[in-house]
Design a protein around this motif. Structure first.
Motif, PDB file in Angstrom:
ATOM      1  N   VAL A 232       0.839  -1.180   0.000  1.00 38.33           N
ATOM      2  CA  VAL A 232       0.000   0.000   0.000  1.00 38.33           C
ATOM      3  C   VAL A 232       0.883   1.242   0.000  1.00 38.33           C
ATOM      4  O   VAL A 232       1.984   1.225   0.563  1.00 38.33           O
ATOM      5  N   ALA A 233       0.422   2.279  -0.698  1.00 38.47           N
ATOM      6  CA  ALA A 233       1.092   3.572  -0.649  1.00 38.47           C
ATOM      7  C   ALA A 233       0.043   4.585  -0.216  1.00 38.47           C
ATOM      8  O   ALA A 233      -1.022   4.677  -0.824  1.00 38.47           O
ATOM      9  N   VAL A 234       0.325   5.308   0.866  1.00 36.44           N
ATOM     10  CA  VAL A 234      -0.620   6.293   1.390  1.00 36.44           C
ATOM     11  C   VAL A 234      -0.212   7.659   0.868  1.00 36.44           C
ATOM     12  O   VAL A 234       0.937   8.071   1.022  1.00 36.44           O
ATOM     13  N   MET A 235      -1.160   8.358   0.211  1.00 41.36           N
ATOM     14  CA  MET A 235      -0.833   9.669  -0.349  1.00 41.36           C
ATOM     15  C   MET A 235      -1.447  10.784   0.477  1.00 41.36           C
ATOM     16  O   MET A 235      -2.563  10.659   0.994  1.00 41.36           O
ATOM     17  N   TYR A 236      -0.725  11.873   0.575  1.00 41.10           N
ATOM     18  CA  TYR A 236      -1.253  13.075   1.214  1.00 41.10           C
ATOM     19  C   TYR A 236      -0.719  14.281   0.462  1.00 41.10           C
ATOM     20  O   TYR A 236       0.507  14.418   0.291  1.00 41.10           O
ATOM     21  N   ALA A 237      -1.622  15.129  -0.005  1.00 36.18           N
ATOM     22  CA  ALA A 237      -1.256  16.364  -0.715  1.00 36.18           C
ATOM     23  C   ALA A 237      -0.217  16.116  -1.810  1.00 36.18           C
ATOM     24  O   ALA A 237       0.751  16.855  -1.931  1.00 36.18           O
ATOM     25  N   GLY A 238      -0.422  15.056  -2.585  1.00 39.84           N
ATOM     26  CA  GLY A 238       0.417  14.837  -3.760  1.00 39.84           C
ATOM     27  C   GLY A 238       1.668  14.013  -3.515  1.00 39.84           C
ATOM     28  O   GLY A 238       2.398  13.712  -4.453  1.00 39.84           O
ATOM     29  N   ARG A 239       1.931  13.678  -2.258  1.00 34.44           N
ATOM     30  CA  ARG A 239       3.128  12.868  -1.979  1.00 34.44           C
ATOM     31  C   ARG A 239       2.745  11.564  -1.304  1.00 34.44           C
ATOM     32  O   ARG A 239       1.754  11.497  -0.569  1.00 34.44           O
ATOM     33  N   ILE A 240       3.570  10.541  -1.535  1.00 36.08           N
ATOM     34  CA  ILE A 240       3.407   9.315  -0.761  1.00 36.08           C
ATOM     35  C   ILE A 240       4.012   9.573   0.611  1.00 36.08           C
ATOM     36  O   ILE A 240       5.182   9.942   0.723  1.00 36.08           O
ATOM     37  N   VAL A 241       3.207   9.416   1.658  1.00 36.69           N
ATOM     38  CA  VAL A 241       3.727   9.682   2.996  1.00 36.69           C
ATOM     39  C   VAL A 241       4.092   8.390   3.728  1.00 36.69           C
ATOM     40  O   VAL A 241       4.856   8.415   4.690  1.00 36.69           O
ATOM     41  N   ASN A 293      -2.002  26.332  -1.768  1.00 38.60           N
ATOM     42  CA  ASN A 293      -1.649  26.957  -0.505  1.00 38.60           C
ATOM     43  C   ASN A 293      -1.055  25.950   0.466  1.00 38.60           C
ATOM     44  O   ASN A 293      -1.467  25.884   1.616  1.00 38.60           O
ATOM     45  N   LEU A 294      -0.084  25.174   0.018  1.00 44.95           N
ATOM     46  CA  LEU A 294       0.480  24.137   0.880  1.00 44.95           C
ATOM     47  C   LEU A 294       1.356  24.778   1.957  1.00 44.95           C
ATOM     48  O   LEU A 294       2.104  25.708   1.678  1.00 44.95           O
ATOM     49  N   PRO A 295       1.262  24.244   3.170  1.00 43.31           N
ATOM     50  CA  PRO A 295       2.151  24.770   4.216  1.00 43.31           C
ATOM     51  C   PRO A 295       3.599  24.393   3.910  1.00 43.31           C
ATOM     52  O   PRO A 295       3.860  23.442   3.180  1.00 43.31           O
ATOM     53  N   ARG A 296       4.529  25.166   4.456  1.00 41.23           N
ATOM     54  CA  ARG A 296       5.945  24.836   4.283  1.00 41.23           C
ATOM     55  C   ARG A 296       6.266  23.549   5.030  1.00 41.23           C
ATOM     56  O   ARG A 296       5.675  23.254   6.059  1.00 41.23           O
ATOM     57  N   CYS A 298       6.360  19.757   6.130  1.00 37.25           N
ATOM     58  CA  CYS A 298       5.416  18.645   6.086  1.00 37.25           C
ATOM     59  C   CYS A 298       3.999  19.174   5.887  1.00 37.25           C
ATOM     60  O   CYS A 298       3.510  19.957   6.691  1.00 37.25           O
ATOM     61  N   ALA A 299       3.347  18.733   4.801  1.00 34.44           N
ATOM     62  CA  ALA A 299       2.018  19.253   4.480  1.00 34.44           C
ATOM     63  C   ALA A 299       0.993  18.841   5.527  1.00 34.44           C
ATOM     64  O   ALA A 299      -0.077  19.446   5.630  1.00 34.44           O
ATOM     65  N   VAL A 315      10.291  19.674   3.395  1.00 29.44           N
ATOM     66  CA  VAL A 315       9.482  18.480   3.196  1.00 29.44           C
ATOM     67  C   VAL A 315      10.282  17.277   3.696  1.00 29.44           C
ATOM     68  O   VAL A 315      11.401  17.055   3.236  1.00 29.44           O
ATOM     69  N   PRO A 316       9.748  16.488   4.634  1.00 30.92           N
ATOM     70  CA  PRO A 316      10.521  15.351   5.138  1.00 30.92           C
ATOM     71  C   PRO A 316      10.771  14.337   4.024  1.00 30.92           C
ATOM     72  O   PRO A 316       9.903  14.112   3.190  1.00 30.92           O
ATOM     73  N   PRO A 317      11.951  13.745   3.983  1.00 33.96           N
ATOM     74  CA  PRO A 317      12.222  12.708   2.990  1.00 33.96           C
ATOM     75  C   PRO A 317      11.502  11.418   3.369  1.00 33.96           C
ATOM     76  O   PRO A 317      11.081  11.251   4.509  1.00 33.96           O
ATOM     77  N   LEU A 318      11.360  10.531   2.381  1.00 38.70           N
ATOM     78  CA  LEU A 318      10.735   9.240   2.668  1.00 38.70           C
ATOM     79  C   LEU A 318      11.800   8.362   3.341  1.00 38.70           C
ATOM     80  O   LEU A 318      12.687   7.835   2.686  1.00 38.70           O
ATOM     81  N   ALA A 319      11.694   8.231   4.669  1.00 38.32           N
ATOM     82  CA  ALA A 319      12.729   7.512   5.417  1.00 38.32           C
ATOM     83  C   ALA A 319      12.450   6.014   5.412  1.00 38.32           C
ATOM     84  O   ALA A 319      11.300   5.592   5.528  1.00 38.32           O
ATOM     85  N   ASP A 320      13.511   5.235   5.271  1.00 31.82           N
ATOM     86  CA  ASP A 320      13.379   3.774   5.303  1.00 31.82           C
ATOM     87  C   ASP A 320      13.294   3.332   6.756  1.00 31.82           C
ATOM     88  O   ASP A 320      14.223   3.524   7.536  1.00 31.82           O
ATOM     89  N   THR A 321      12.162   2.758   7.116  1.00 33.61           N
ATOM     90  CA  THR A 321      12.015   2.327   8.507  1.00 33.61           C
ATOM     91  C   THR A 321      12.319   0.842   8.646  1.00 33.61           C
ATOM     92  O   THR A 321      12.073   0.255   9.691  1.00 33.61           O
ATOM     93  N   GLY A 322      12.800   0.246   7.575  1.00 32.73           N
ATOM     94  CA  GLY A 322      13.192  -1.172   7.621  1.00 32.73           C
ATOM     95  C   GLY A 322      12.178  -2.060   6.934  1.00 32.73           C
ATOM     96  O   GLY A 322      10.966  -1.810   6.972  1.00 32.73           O
ATOM     97  N   GLY A 323      12.656  -3.082   6.245  1.00 38.62           N
ATOM     98  CA  GLY A 323      11.771  -4.059   5.608  1.00 38.62           C
ATOM     99  C   GLY A 323      10.932  -3.482   4.494  1.00 38.62           C
ATOM    100  O   GLY A 323       9.779  -3.872   4.316  1.00 38.62           O
ATOM    101  N   GLY A 324      11.502  -2.539   3.755  1.00 34.86           N
ATOM    102  CA  GLY A 324      10.764  -1.963   2.640  1.00 34.86           C
ATOM    103  C   GLY A 324       9.633  -1.047   3.079  1.00 34.86           C
ATOM    104  O   GLY A 324       8.780  -0.658   2.288  1.00 34.86           O
TER     105      GLY A 324
END
Ligand code: ATP
Ligand code: SF4
Ligand code: MG
Lengths: 335, 319
Positions: A232-241, A293-296, A298-299, A315-324
């Motif tokens: 699953v990929a969860v999207m918020y304001a145009g980005r996968i979060v 009007n996105l906030p600076r 993290c949206a 904008v926070p990077p997509l961090a690897d939390t382990g196991g893909g």
């Protein structure tokens, strides 16, 4: 693992609205292997459909365009080709043939003035060079494959003579006509009532397994995700979060937005219990920010219970939390 | 489909009957005594002779009786005699005028339909382009210029100044009949008749196609890999035509009015010219006959429109 059918890297899709460019999708990475189902979830306006249309090359012309990134697609030829920058004609030849799409509204997605059979036959006539008679016979077979009783009669009927569930089966038959490698289903069950929804999901899962297709399944229903998807990929304001396997993400959500979404899903019996107690279902407080009007940073910060000053810097990077498993939250280890 | 046609046909007959009543009543309400038409003004009749004539013509009976008498005769094809042309029956007089009128109207409408629909498609597909803006301005001008103006201007420029077209009638007087000669006479009045309708059809087609192009099934067609040309022609235009067909059907009634006017400007020997002269002569039987034939034609055309619509839209056929 098999070479992916679809491999999106760093996709950015923009719209020109009233002289301004709005970024509807940004920094999007997504990959789907043959036989795999990836669900794209998120609230309305988060960019799920725009992502799908970017892959299909169906962005509204002159208004929307892919601004950056690559979409490597491995169609029937077996070679990966970048869909970004492909000529419209080359993309057209892939559409309906190597990749196909099922839309949300079965009531309006079929052309009212042609029979169901003609519409299912059309992609086979365009892409596979089938004669009218061959394509018509294949269309009847496809209607049978998607579980429509009396397919020969149904093929001669017009869309308005079919129920909503049957029409959605017909659009699935139409999408599968040329045996695509990738099926994009954009909320295919949202417009249907619950029992029909379950039937259509079962049908899609079955057809996908039989054909080994890759499937991108767009929905905002987490229950549906649990039922049909591998990842699953969860999207918020145009980005996968947040992204990961369904089990991982549902059991250990590493982004406050995903947590909020999961909390707002009524568990079995919970909804009725809450209704009886007169309490509304928990939802995430606040509204989705407008793209203009996105906030600076993290949206999600304006709605996030964990937000700190550092969240609004970049904008926070997509961090690897382990196991893909990935999370676009700077505080993921704490939550 | 058969019941559909039968129902429309029945409605059409009722409308025709209503039209005949209306025309009958209106004519009798008009100032002047219908008997005047039968009398030579320079040889006044005595009161007794007048009453005798009235009785012989049935003009002394109550209106409903007069109407029923007229209707009974009309059903057998007897529309009476022209009061101005002694002894000339109305029916053949009217029938011989139908051909030229149908020719003029058919030519005008054909030009309007072809030009209007193609311009509408072009405008919608190339929305906001120079072509779209140009065509929209033209259409607006076409819709808002009154027919008498375009007719007189057209006549002045193309026949008086440029000499490209004859200034009236259907054939060159005295010359043997030939098709090129007929077409030469037909072009200018037909084009002028078509202008307003072409403009209206273009506006409708443009709006309708723009709406259809936003429909989900058009996106579905693109998702199937249908070529853009066929997306427009096969998937969009056929749906977009539905409201335009209705419009065309209803403009035909209006086109009759336009044709009457244009016939009198161009001295075109059709129903319009006949009707205009009959009105000024107060030739009641001819007015009645011509009106009814025109009305019947409009009703038949509307029926054909409905059938076309049902053929294009499968949703109509079942309901
Ligand atoms: N044709 C368009 N013109 C301008 N902006 C658009 C257009 N289509 C989409 N957008 C922008 O892209 C954003 C994402 O839209 P998208 O349709 O992908 O949302 P979604 O996640 O599919 O939502 P939903 O659940 O409602 O289908 C929208 O908020 C909108 O601002
Ligand atoms: S980065 Fe900050 S604001 Fe964004 S989700 Fe994480 S904690 Fe919340
Ligand atoms: Mg959507």
């Amino acid at each position: 693992m098999n070479a992916p059918v679809l491999d999106i890297r760093d996709l950015r899709t923009v719209f020109r609205v009233g002289g301004r460019e709005l970024t509807a999708v940004a920094d999007l990475d997504l990959s789907i292997a043959p036989g795999e189902t990836v669900a794209l979830v998120g609230e309305s306006g988060s960019g799920k459909s725009v992502t799908s249309l970017s892959v299909m090359g169906l962005l509204p012309r002159k208004v929307g365009r892919i601004d950056n990134g690559t979409i490597a697609f491995r169609g029937k030829s077996g070679a990966a080709r970048d869909l970004v920058g492909m000529t419209p004609e080359a993309l057209r030849q892939l559409r309906g043939n190597d990749m196909a799409m099922v839309f949300q509204e079965p009531m309006t997605s079929l052309n009212p003035v042609y029979t169901v059979g003609e519409q299912i036959a059309e992609p086979m006539r365009i892409h596979l060079g089938r004669s009218r008679a061959q394509a018509a016979a294949a269309a009847v077979q496809l209607l049978a494959d998607v579980g429509i009783p009396d397919p020969a009669r149904r093929a001669r009927q017009f869309p308005h003579e079919l129920s909503g569930g049957m029409r959605q089966r017909a659009t699935i038959a139409m999408a599968l006509a040329c045996d695509p490698k990738l099926l994009i289903a954009d909320e295919p069950t949202t417009a249907l009532d619950v029992t029909i929804q379950a039937q259509i999901l079962d049908l899609l899962a079955k057809l996908q397994a039989e054909r080994g297709m890759a499937m991108l399944f767009v929905t905002h229903n987490l229950g549906v995700v649990a039922e049909i998807a591998d990842r699953v990929a969860v999207m918020y304001a145009g980005r996968i979060v947040e992204t990961g396997t369904v089990d991982e993400v549902f059991d250990h959500p590493r982004h406050p937005y995903t947590q909020g979404l999961l909390r707002s899903v009524p568990r079995l019996g919970q909804a009725t219990a809450l209704k009886r107690a007169g309490t509304p279902l928990p939802t995430i407080a606040g509204a989705v920010p407008s793209l203009a009007n996105l906030p600076r940073g993290c949206a999600f910060a304006p709605r996030c219970p964990y937000a700190i000053d550092a969240c609004t810097v970049a904008v926070p990077p997509l961090a690897d939390t382990g196991g893909g498993h990935g999370s676009r939250c700077i505080r993921w280890p704490e939550i | 489909m058969t019941t559909f046609i039968a129902r429309r046909l029945a409605i059409g007959l009722v409308m025709l009957l209503a039209l005949s009543v209306l025309v009958f009543v209106l004519l009798r309400l008009a100032p002047g005594d219908p008997i005047d038409a039968y009398i030579n003004p320079s040889a006044p009749l005595s009161a007794e002779a007048l009453a005798a004539l009235r009785a012989r013509l049935g003009l002394d009976a109550p209106l409903p009786v007069q109407y029923l008498g007229w209707l009974r005769a009309a059903l057998t094809g007897d529309l009476g005699f022209s009061t101005q042309r002694a002894g000339v029956p109305v029916l053949p007089l009217v029938l011989e005028r139908i051909g030229p009128t149908i020719l003029l109207m058919a030519a005008g409408l054909a030009i309007a339909i072809v030009a209007g629909i193609s311009a509408g498609i072009l405008s919608a597909v190339r929305r906001n382009s120079a072509a779209d803006v140009g065509l929209s301005v033209l259409a607006f001008t076409g819709i808002s210029s009154p027919a008498f103006l375009t007719a007189l201007l057209g006549l002045y420029f193309f026949s008086v100044r440029l000499g490209w077209a004859p200034s009236g009638s259907m054939t060159t007087p005295g010359a043997a009949f030939s098709v090129p000669d007929l077409l030469h006479h037909l072009v200018l009045p037909a084009v002028i008749l078509s202008i307003g309708h072409a403009a209206l059809i273009m506006r409708y087609m443009r709006a309708s196609l723009l709406e259809v192009l936003n429909q989900d099934y058009v996106r579905t067609a693109r998702a199937k890999g249908v070529r853009e040309f066929w997306v427009i022609v096969k998937h969009a235009v056929r749906n977009a035509l539905l409201p335009v067909i209705t419009l065309i059907g209803s403009t035909i009634g209006v086109a009759v009015g336009g044709a009457i006017f244009i016939e009198s400007v161009f001295n075109w020997p059709g129903m319009g010219l006949l009707l205009v002269s009959a009105v000024s002569d107060r030739d009641y039987p001819v007015i009645m006959g011509a009106t009814l034939v025109i009305g019947a034609a409009v009703i038949v055309v509307n029926l054909l429109t409905d059938i076309t619509y049902a053929a294009v839209d499968p949703r109509i056929r079942v309901s």
